[in-house]
Design a protein around this motif. Structure first.
Motif: not given
Length: 365
Positions: A139, A320, A322-323, A335, A339-340, A342
């Motif tokens: 992050e 987020n 990572f989408v 992805l 989609e995100t 997990s």
């Protein structure tokens, strides 16, 4: 919390900058807690912030506990196993091992001493008497990537990476995607050091990256050398694990700062009141396990506001890194649009995203 000043905590380093082992008193009847570190607070990074967290725990519990710290315990081999075996036989009620490379030895110690409570930083394997805890450092790479991609004039970013393990790969990928969103022409050069703390090598690699055209450095290593080199050569850099701006006041754009104290206070308190249980804690901005360092006033106001908003949105769970759509380096799908990723996907990450160049080496461990 967005900023923790290194200067506010500098007194914690006094008397704790040599790699020595404490000599606890076996006559002590109060609960005993041990911390093992792979270096000393003198790295001004990883171990420095653990020491700051340990100091918070000592302040919180005063004379209720005996808290001992063991410095310079090597990972990945016989030394950490021997240290954990020794501590297990010396009456410690709780043992924290503060680096990823202690995982195998700590698992063995936990199985051998079921009455002791173990806490492993950075690990992903738990037992009934062993918790894991870590921070979502990836992050922190998002505002760094955004800033780096905007501030670079050469479109080249240098990245000093320690070990090719998921926590490092998550950070590289998050930084790259953020940088790419701000600057489609940006390129990353990643150099693997296979060491957490290697000042001479970090200095050498930093100088080489800048010689290759990078004008911004990111690092997931422990020394201040990337910041110092950037200051010396007129490039930009970011503090890793702590605020390192004192070592590069003109070079430092921000930092990712680890904040272990609240976790240590909570877990030791749970041990004392009998509520402790084996858990996995993975915290980021929302949990204040990391903070963003102060943003440089060299940043344009628009970038300053965007970076601050990014930190706020990450902390609020509104963003987020990572989408999808995101592909792997080889072009294969990862992805889908919208989609995100997990947590399960992130914990086992072993690839670069599309656009990054270079090879991910074997860990060798």
């Amino acid at each position: 919390m967005t900023y923790i000043s290194r200067r506010n905590a500098i007194g914690l380093l006094a008397g704790a900058t040599t790699a020595t082992l404490a000599t606890p008193s076996l006559a002590q009847a109060k609960p005993k807690i041990a911390f093992i570190l792979n270096g000393t607070p003198g790295d001004v990074g990883w171990n420095y912030e653990h020491e700051r967290g340990i100091a918070q725990a000592k302040a919180a519990f005063g004379d209720q506990t005996q808290i001992d710290t063991f410095y310079g315990v090597k990972e990945w081999g016989e030394e950490d196993a021997a240290q954990l075996e020794t501590l297990s036989g010396q009456g410690y009620d709780m043992i924290f091992a503060c680096s990823f490379g202690y995982m195998q030895s700590m698992m063995q110690a936990a199985f051998a001493a079921p009455d002791i409570k173990f806490e492993h930083c950075g690990g992903f394997v738990r037992t009934g008497n062993m918790s894991t805890y870590s921070a979502r450092w990836y992050e922190g790479r998002v505002p760094q990537g955004l800033i780096a991609g905007t501030m670079t004039k050469t479109n080249k970013i240098g990245y000093l990476a320690s070990f090719p393990i998921p926590q490092i790969l998550r950070g590289i990928n998050a930084a790259y995607l953020a940088a790419k969103s701000a600057n489609p022409d940006v390129e990353f050069e990643v150099v693997w050091l296979n060491s957490w703390f290697s000042p001479e090598r970090e200095e050498e690699v930093s100088r080489q990256l800048i010689a290759n055209g990078a004008d911004v450095l990111l690092a997931h290593t422990n020394s201040t050398k990337p910041t110092e080199v950037a200051e010396d050569l007129g490039a930009f850099a970011f503090g890793q694990a702590s605020d390192m701006s004192a070592y590069g006041p003109n070079a430092t754009l921000s930092a990712t700062i680890n904040n272990w104290g609240p976790y240590y206070v909570r877990q030791i308190g749970a041990m004392l009141d009998g509520s402790w249980s084996s858990t996995n804690t993975w915290g980021g901005f929302a949990d204040e396990m990391i903070a963003a360092g102060e943003f440089s006033d060299q940043m344009p106001n628009r970038l300053f506001l965007k970076a601050a908003d990014t930190v706020e949105r990450l902390g609020a769970g509104q963003m987020n890194p990572f989408v999808g759509p995101v592909r792997r380096q080889d072009g294969s799908a990862w992805l889908a649009p919208g989609e995100t990723a997990s947590d399960r996907d992130l914990l086992k990450m072993d690839f670069f995203v599309e656009g990054l160049t270079g090879v991910i080496p074997s860990t060798g461990n």
